[in-house]
Motif scaffolding. Structure first.
Motif, PDB file in Angstrom:
ATOM      1  N   CYS A 136      62.809   5.215  96.782  1.00  0.00           N
ATOM      2  CA  CYS A 136      61.833   5.622  97.803  1.00  0.00           C
ATOM      3  C   CYS A 136      60.511   4.879  97.576  1.00  0.00           C
ATOM      4  CB  CYS A 136      61.615   7.127  97.735  1.00  0.00           C
ATOM      5  SG  CYS A 136      60.421   7.716  98.948  1.00  0.00           S
ATOM      6  N   CYS A 147      62.515  11.987 104.017  1.00  0.00           N
ATOM      7  CA  CYS A 147      61.643  10.817 104.037  1.00  0.00           C
ATOM      8  C   CYS A 147      61.798  10.108 105.392  1.00  0.00           C
ATOM      9  CB  CYS A 147      61.996   9.857 102.905  1.00  0.00           C
ATOM     10  SG  CYS A 147      60.880   8.425 102.838  1.00  0.00           S
ATOM     11  N   ASP A 198      61.926   7.055 105.817  1.00  0.00           N
ATOM     12  CA  ASP A 198      62.602   5.767 105.569  1.00  0.00           C
ATOM     13  C   ASP A 198      63.687   5.500 106.635  1.00  0.00           C
ATOM     14  OD1 ASP A 198      63.109   3.946 102.723  1.00  0.00           O
ATOM     15  OD2 ASP A 198      64.614   3.877 104.319  1.00  0.00           O
TER      16      ASP A 198
HETATM   17 ZN   LIG Z   1      61.328   7.240 101.001  1.00  0.00          ZN
END
Ligand SMILES: [Zn+2]
Length: 235
Positions: free
Chosen positions: A146, A90, A92
């Protein structure tokens, strides 16, 4: 820096260097007819997974050694990269692969996209990491809380191209929601999404499928815990 981390670092570097010198071989594929040169990195999927999990253990214990970040390392890989693992993570900001696996320059081939979705560009990038650069492992790395997965769980319209990310997660989340009695819906959906993206990578690329069948690639799912920093293998 204290002497102990320095010794650990030296031991790690020697171990990694010995492993790479002893086991990296380059099988130069047919470079004619427009085919790309194929380099086969013989750091096995098992060895690569161990290096990743060992690095994560150091990170969790606050014993990171920050390998491969010197000027010499930069120079040694300037002309050619030989990453030992590919990661689909991800995007992130709390999940930077080189930090949580305590790796350095040239160690990891990291594809980052919100929701760690196996979109077409991600698949193409991972085909390059494996078929051309020789990585024998792809780690699909999702994480706790997430935002992309939470968005896919909600039945709300989403604007712009963010919808493309959600569309790639929805199938996993919809199947999970039908079957789940879990109280922790978000974490269950995160894990369902990781497994779904692993399956998608395994089945939607003829290159990745072939490498897996030939025993030259393992595609593994993992979850990163934001609270502890621990990476857990889930598939
Ligand atoms: Zn994420």
């Amino acid at each position: 820096m204290s002497q102990v981390p320095s010794l650990v670092k030296r031991r790690y570097l020697l171990k990694l260097a010995a492993g790479m010198m002893g086991s990296i071989s380059f099988l130069t594929g047919a470079a004619t007819g427009g085919e790309q040169q194929t380099k086969h990195n013989s750091i096995s999927s098992e060895q690569a997974l161990k290096l990743l999990l060992d690095g994560n253990q150091r990170f969790v214990r606050r014993k990171s050694i920050h390998p491969h970040q010197s000027r010499e390392r930069m120079d040694s890989i300037a002309q050619m990269q030989r990453p030992f693992a590919a990661i689909l993570s991800c995007a992130d900001s709390r999940v930077p692969a080189e930090i949580i696996f305590d790796c350095g320059l040239g160690d990891l081939f990291v594809v980052r996209v919100a929701g760690n979705v196996a979109c077409e560009s991600a698949i193409g990038s991972l085909e390059y990491a494996t078929a051309v650069l020789g990585c024998q492992i792809i780690l699909v790395l999702g994480h706790q809380r997430c935002g992309a997965v939470i968005q896919a769980l909600q039945e709300q319209p989403i604007s712009g191209r963010m919808s493309l990310i959600v569309e790639n997660i929805k199938p996993a989340v919809d199947i999970f929601k039908c079957a789940s009695t879990s109280k922790n819906l978000v974490d269950g959906a995160v894990i369902a999404n990781i497994k779904y993206q692993v399956q998608k990578l395994s089945e939607s690329s003829t290159i990745l499928t072939r490498l897996s069948r030939q025993g030259q690639l393992k595609i593994i799912g993992a979850r990163y815990d934001l609270d502890t920093g621990i990476v857990s293998i889930i598939s």
